[in-house]
Design an enzyme around this catalytic site. Structure first.
Site, PDB file in Angstrom:
ATOM      1  N   PRO A   2      33.778  37.610  33.696  1.00  0.00           N
ATOM      2  CG  PRO A   2      32.391  36.561  32.195  1.00  0.00           C
ATOM      3  CD  PRO A   2      32.563  36.784  33.626  1.00  0.00           C
ATOM      4  CD  GLU A   3      34.378  43.843  35.427  1.00  0.00           C
ATOM      5  OE1 GLU A   3      34.324  45.029  35.095  1.00  0.00           O
ATOM      6  OE2 GLU A   3      34.824  43.466  36.518  1.00  0.00           O
ATOM      7  CG  HIS A  89      32.465  22.529  36.212  1.00  0.00           C
ATOM      8  ND1 HIS A  89      31.421  22.323  37.083  1.00  0.00           N
ATOM      9  CD2 HIS A  89      33.585  22.315  36.929  1.00  0.00           C
ATOM     10  CE1 HIS A  89      31.902  22.014  38.279  1.00  0.00           C
ATOM     11  NE2 HIS A  89      33.213  22.003  38.199  1.00  0.00           N
ATOM     12  NE  ARG A 107      29.131  31.561  41.615  1.00  0.00           N
ATOM     13  CZ  ARG A 107      29.238  32.767  42.173  1.00  0.00           C
ATOM     14  NH1 ARG A 107      30.312  33.499  41.948  1.00  0.00           N
ATOM     15  NH2 ARG A 107      28.293  33.238  42.924  1.00  0.00           N
ATOM     16  NE  ARG A 151      18.923  54.933  37.941  1.00  0.00           N
ATOM     17  CZ  ARG A 151      19.348  53.841  37.324  1.00  0.00           C
ATOM     18  NH1 ARG A 151      19.534  53.835  36.016  1.00  0.00           N
ATOM     19  NH2 ARG A 151      19.599  52.761  37.996  1.00  0.00           N
TER      20      ARG A 151
END
Length: 271
Positions: A2-3, A89, A107, A151
């Site tokens: 998921p983004e 899960h 995971r 940055r």
DNA sequence: AAAAGCCCCTGGATGC
DNA sequence: TGCATCCAGGGGCTTT
């Protein structure tokens, strides 16, 4: 998995349904990334007020405190009156008077954490350093410019880090840089105003379109209602190493940046 | 302050 | 078929 778009589509799919409900019981499976932070019994009886999103975190507001929920790499939420029996899960399940919310996460990089309030130390630790929300008005071009200027590392890694702008994950970072014609290895600070403006627009456009079309299915996303997304644009570069660029037919290249794969077109993203 | 690496964990794809 | 290896949409933490 998921983004930002997938997290937002997930939120939209159950926020209305769960709001106003009362927690009946909570069951935890195997350990997630962090402990819940309170006894599950403490959640029982609380009222769910609303579901917000900050970056890739979902914030489930209760009448007292809130739950911070993250899907990690492989997390998925389901919300329904009746769910299939819990599987191996399914590691968090919250039954409410209006349906059961379940986190399935093979995971287990995901998390569900209780915080007393937005300003509680745990909430500050997880949310405090997050950058601008790309789909809100606070994603201002000047602030984006200023954030990138200090940055030195590559623009791809800065996008992924999430402290300048949140929600852009590995797939969208690659796609957005392609659309803006920027080489992922370029130093963030080295980008000129015009290119930053183009990138800013690309981020907004791509993420907004992905949310509008139900999230990307570049892999296997589905919302908490079980509807699968359909991202109308195919990936231009992500996962396409060696294949012809859809614009200029140059083979797409793949490199590693900060332990993640990056895909780009050496011709369309010359610098 | 910022950058670079490490690590958490499981499953699917690929290769021998 | 079996086994080893590599890779995966994230991000906090520790070390430089």
């Amino acid at each position: 998995m998921p983004e930002l778009p997938e997290v937002e589509v997930t939120r939209l799919s159950f926020a209305q349904g769960i709001a106003g409900s009362r927690v009946v019981c909570v069951r935890m499976g195997k350990a997630l990334r962090w402990p819940l932070g309170c006894p599950v019994s403490e959640l029982v009886g609380r009222v769910v007020r609303a579901v917000r999103r900050r970056g890739k975190y979902l914030l489930i507001d209760l009448d007292q405190g809130l739950l911070l929920l993250h899907l990690g790499m492989s997390g998925r939420l389901s919300f329904a009156e009746h769910l299939a029996p819990a599987g191996a899960h399914d590691h968090f399940e919250m039954k409410t008077t209006q349906g059961t919310l379940r986190l399935t996460d093979p995971r287990r990089f995901g998390a569900v954490v209780f915080a007393d309030s937005d300003s509680a130390p745990i909430a500050q630790k997880l949310l405090g350093k997050l950058g601008m929300e790309p789909l809100s008005d606070d994603f201002d071009l000047s602030r984006f410019h200023a954030g990138l200027k200090r940055r030195k590392s590559s623009i791809k890694e800065v996008l992924l880090a999430g402290d300048v702008v949140v929600g852009v994950g590995n797939i969208y970072a690659c796609e957005v840089l392609f659309l803006a014609g920027i080489r992922p290895t370029r130093s963030a600070a080295g980008l000129g105003r015009g290119r930053i403006a183009k990138l800013h627009a690309a981020i907004r456009d791509v993420l907004a379109r992905a949310v509008a079309s139900g999230g990307s299915t570049l892999r296997d996303f589905s919302s908490a209602k079980g509807e699968s997304g359909y991202f109308q644009l195919e990936a231009m570069v992500y996962g396409r190493a060696g294949q012809a660029c859809r614009v200029c037919a140059t083979p797409i290249e793949s490199i590693r940046q900060g332990q993640r794969s990056t895909f780009f077109c050496p011709h369309c993203q010359k610098s």
